[in-house]
Design a protein around this motif. Sequence first.
Motif, PDB file in Angstrom:
ATOM      1  N   ARG A 570       0.826  -1.215   0.000  1.00  0.00           N
ATOM      2  CA  ARG A 570       0.000   0.000   0.000  1.00  0.00           C
ATOM      3  C   ARG A 570       0.859   1.264   0.000  1.00  0.00           C
ATOM      4  N   GLU A 571       1.941   1.265   0.730  1.00  0.00           N
ATOM      5  CA  GLU A 571       2.823   2.433   0.724  1.00  0.00           C
ATOM      6  C   GLU A 571       3.376   2.690  -0.682  1.00  0.00           C
ATOM      7  N   THR A 572       3.785   1.579  -1.359  1.00  0.00           N
ATOM      8  CA  THR A 572       4.281   1.727  -2.735  1.00  0.00           C
ATOM      9  C   THR A 572       3.182   2.212  -3.663  1.00  0.00           C
ATOM     10  N   LEU A 573       1.977   1.645  -3.498  1.00  0.00           N
ATOM     11  CA  LEU A 573       0.849   2.031  -4.351  1.00  0.00           C
ATOM     12  C   LEU A 573       0.457   3.487  -4.122  1.00  0.00           C
ATOM     13  N   GLU A 574       0.531   3.942  -2.880  1.00  0.00           N
ATOM     14  CA  GLU A 574       0.216   5.336  -2.583  1.00  0.00           C
ATOM     15  C   GLU A 574       1.172   6.286  -3.304  1.00  0.00           C
ATOM     16  N   GLY A 575       2.453   5.934  -3.309  1.00  0.00           N
ATOM     17  CA  GLY A 575       3.424   6.759  -4.029  1.00  0.00           C
ATOM     18  C   GLY A 575       3.148   6.791  -5.527  1.00  0.00           C
ATOM     19  N   GLU A 576       2.766   5.653  -6.098  1.00  0.00           N
ATOM     20  CA  GLU A 576       2.463   5.615  -7.531  1.00  0.00           C
ATOM     21  C   GLU A 576       1.238   6.467  -7.864  1.00  0.00           C
ATOM     22  N   ILE A 577       0.215   6.407  -7.016  1.00  0.00           N
ATOM     23  CA  ILE A 577      -1.010   7.185  -7.268  1.00  0.00           C
ATOM     24  C   ILE A 577      -0.711   8.674  -7.213  1.00  0.00           C
ATOM     25  N   LYS A 578       0.099   9.092  -6.239  1.00  0.00           N
ATOM     26  CA  LYS A 578       0.416  10.514  -6.126  1.00  0.00           C
ATOM     27  C   LYS A 578       1.319  11.001  -7.255  1.00  0.00           C
ATOM     28  N   ALA A 579       2.048  10.097  -7.882  1.00  0.00           N
ATOM     29  CA  ALA A 579       2.992  10.491  -8.926  1.00  0.00           C
ATOM     30  C   ALA A 579       2.351  10.587 -10.307  1.00  0.00           C
ATOM     31  N   VAL A 580       1.090  10.209 -10.446  1.00  0.00           N
ATOM     32  CA  VAL A 580       0.441  10.250 -11.762  1.00  0.00           C
ATOM     33  C   VAL A 580       0.266  11.701 -12.206  1.00  0.00           C
ATOM     34  N   THR A 581       0.712  12.015 -13.417  1.00  0.00           N
ATOM     35  CA  THR A 581       0.569  13.366 -13.979  1.00  0.00           C
ATOM     36  C   THR A 581       0.034  13.271 -15.397  1.00  0.00           C
ATOM     37  N   PHE A 582      -0.730  14.297 -15.779  1.00  0.00           N
ATOM     38  CA  PHE A 582      -1.232  14.380 -17.159  1.00  0.00           C
ATOM     39  C   PHE A 582      -1.564  15.847 -17.444  1.00  0.00           C
ATOM     40  N   ASP A 583      -1.112  16.353 -18.593  1.00  0.00           N
ATOM     41  CA  ASP A 583      -1.338  17.752 -18.972  1.00  0.00           C
ATOM     42  C   ASP A 583      -2.688  17.865 -19.686  1.00  0.00           C
ATOM     43  N   MET A 584      -3.678  18.341 -18.931  1.00  0.00           N
ATOM     44  CA  MET A 584      -5.020  18.487 -19.517  1.00  0.00           C
ATOM     45  C   MET A 584      -5.171  19.780 -20.297  1.00  0.00           C
ATOM     46  N   SER A 585      -4.210  20.705 -20.189  1.00  0.00           N
ATOM     47  CA  SER A 585      -4.369  21.997 -20.869  1.00  0.00           C
ATOM     48  C   SER A 585      -4.475  21.831 -22.375  1.00  0.00           C
ATOM     49  N   THR A 586      -3.722  20.866 -22.935  1.00  0.00           N
ATOM     50  CA  THR A 586      -3.806  20.621 -24.380  1.00  0.00           C
ATOM     51  C   THR A 586      -5.202  20.165 -24.769  1.00  0.00           C
TER      52      THR A 586
END
Length: 882
Positions: A570-586
């Motif tokens: 869960r600690e590893t999964l929490e880090g992965e979830i927080k690290a998700v990025t996507f540029d919606m401005s385009t």
Amino acid sequence: MATFISVPLKKSSEVDLVKPLAKFVIASYPAAEEQGEYVRAVEELNKLRKNALGRPLDKHESSLEIILRYYDQLCAVEPKFPFSENQLCLTFTWKDAFDKGSLFGGSVKLALASLGYEKTCVLFNVAALASQIAAEQNLDNDEGLKAAAKYYQLASGAFGHIKDTVLSALNREPTMDISPETVGTLSLIMLAQAQEVFFLKATSDKMKDAVIAKLANQAADFYGDAFKQCQYKDNLPKYFYFQEVLPVLAAKHCIMQANAELHQSVLAKQKKRFGEEIARLQHAAELVKTVASRYDEYVSVKDLSDKINRALAAAKKDNDFIYHDRVPEVKDLEHIGKAALVKATAITPPISQKFTDLFEKMVPMAVQQSMSIYNQRKGETVNRLVGTMREATNLCNGVLASLNLPAALEDLSGDSIPQSIAEKARSIVQQGGLQSIEQLIRDLPELLTRNREILDESLKMLDDEETTDNELRTKFNQRWNRTPSGDLYKPLRAEGANFRNILDKAVQADQVVRDRYNAHCDMITLLCKPENELNAAIPSANPTKTLQGSEVVNVLRSQLAQLDEIKKERETLEGEIKAVTFDMSTTFLTALAQDGAINEEQLSLSQLDQLYSAYNQRVQASLRSQEELLGQVQTSHQEFSSLKQSNTEANQREEVLKKLASAHDSYVEISSNLREGTKFYNDLTEILLKFQNKCSDIVFARKTERDELLKELQQSIAREPSAPSFNVPAYQSTPATPGTPAAPAAGPTPAPRTVFAGQPQQPQPPKSQPPARPPPPNFTPQAVATNPTNTPPTGAPSNNPPPVAPPSQAQGPPYPAYQGYPQYFQMPMGYNPYPYGQYNVPYMPYQATPGQGGYPGAPPAGQPYPGYPQQPPQQQPYYPQQ
């Protein structure tokens, strides 16, 4: 005849764009590279405004290009900054272009916190400068004619665009120069002048007379429409500008009709309709004669008049001696067609050919707002997934603590500290123990107080300004015509109420954390003690050691290891979830470009589902695994408990170990909560400071606007008459001193030729002035009834000096310096000579005044009084007769 009408430019007060826009950029764009680039762009925008509005501009295309670039930049920057009274408040002040002010105050001006108002006024200057550049063109060559037609059509389009958009852009009553009535009239005038330029080009190109006649007739129609538009609007003729434009429009209407008739007469001659030719030439001559008699101060038609008269004389001579064709009435003539070759230029930014967007990389406000909502949705999704895993971990820890696991498996000897408890104690000491928690708890009230003070100070600024605004509105009533502060501050007050609600909830959360800390304070204190003191505080027990190495113990240890593995995952999964990025401005920019609007909810939910659906499945799988393992652990623990030897000491020891394990978990949770609370208050301080700056900016802008409005009100009050209007006696309104020239007959004041750009300066022959009127004669009542004699006057005091010759020009005030005679009223200037004996007017005997000089006697019978002006010729009507 080349008299063209141009429009004066509006003048603007200086506005500092750098400070508020740079402050917004710094607050909204934390990235250093973007922030510096946008601040430099703001400085360039400020320089561009100064170049376009802060200095006199030459009547040249390069000057027009500067204004066009600024207008295009305003259109480009409008969707990228939140220009409004309650957000990014910039007050723009512009003067009325046509109002020249008065003796007691400046010209009419309007200050508004609206970028739409700035755009409207800048576009007015675009049209005005285009009209001035067109009027400066040399119409003797094709290049000048083409340029003039181009700029007149641009001016017409710009004025027309203002007419369609000004009310929605301002949301209040505009000044008269940019009102729909005024700019609509100016648009018609510019279109008429563009059509006239096409007529001049067709004439210079020697096109067919039928085509030229249609072009001239269309130009006359445009001028007639513009003249009528001026007449229909009550406010326009009050302008000095339109008082001088009206006669030019009337003259141009007649001149274009005369040109149309002239060229149509040539067409009639070609068709051997000699009577029609004469009728059209006669009509043209009458039109030109009307212009020459009424509007000679404005437009010269000598060349056109000579041309028409020569053609008319030749046509009459040929018809009288050769054709003998009947000359029809003008009303019976066939109507001349019309050909409109001009069209108002559509205003579609960018207008400038050299325009480059200074804020090209900055996304529009619609995209910024959508990005803000998207980030909020993303944060909610991440918090939901992370919160679900943390709740599951806390539940697992709570269940294990209630079962005294894993301490129960490690405490089979009954007299030493279990390994898990010892590790928990060392972990608490490493994190600072009680001192760190108590320090965090002491810091929270201070942080809370600081945030409350910032919020209270922000709202107090709004309250003080609103109180001042309400007092001035009560004092000036309808004259205080700006937006009420109470209405303007509603969004800010709602935002402030939301911040206060957040602080109240934070106070409640702080109290929950304190209560939890107080409940576990003793056990946390015990865990912070040295190992020997901790061991002494735990009750000892001597259970049998038969359980060591048993199957139940091994199964429990295996299950606990699996639970630890789930926690690590869960600690590893929490880090992965927080690290998700996507540029919606385009995505948002593409949607805005394609549809003109952004469906943020649909686009955001679709993208978030795509990004986090897999993580959501992994979280749910982790929850199911934990639920199964906890059930197995509870079953195994029941077997383990039944095998253990039960005694009082063992129960007491196990109870203390449970509390110690629970105290460790509570310590970790309380520390985490306190650090989150500290971060929350610090982050909220930054947000509240931005809110305070926003309140400060709008209050400052409102104060500036208030000062401007107060100044205007003071000037308008000073200009108001202190008493009702009254009629001034005639002897005070015109000079009556002997030797002063008589005033002209009543009528419109001729306009100075410098008003109209491009009009040639022609010297006017001096007009003959009637001789000065002498003072009234001195005569007796008997002299009226009998033949007058040249006897000297009687009744004057013997010590009076002889009559003095009148001065060569008026001296002193514009009324006689001598003492007035009883019952004598001065005749109006320009009136007939005294018609004595023609009217039965009772004569009042003259009472001699001491010290008054004598006057010469009456002239001989049958001779008029010398020096009196004759009746001036009848004044022609000012406007053309329809």
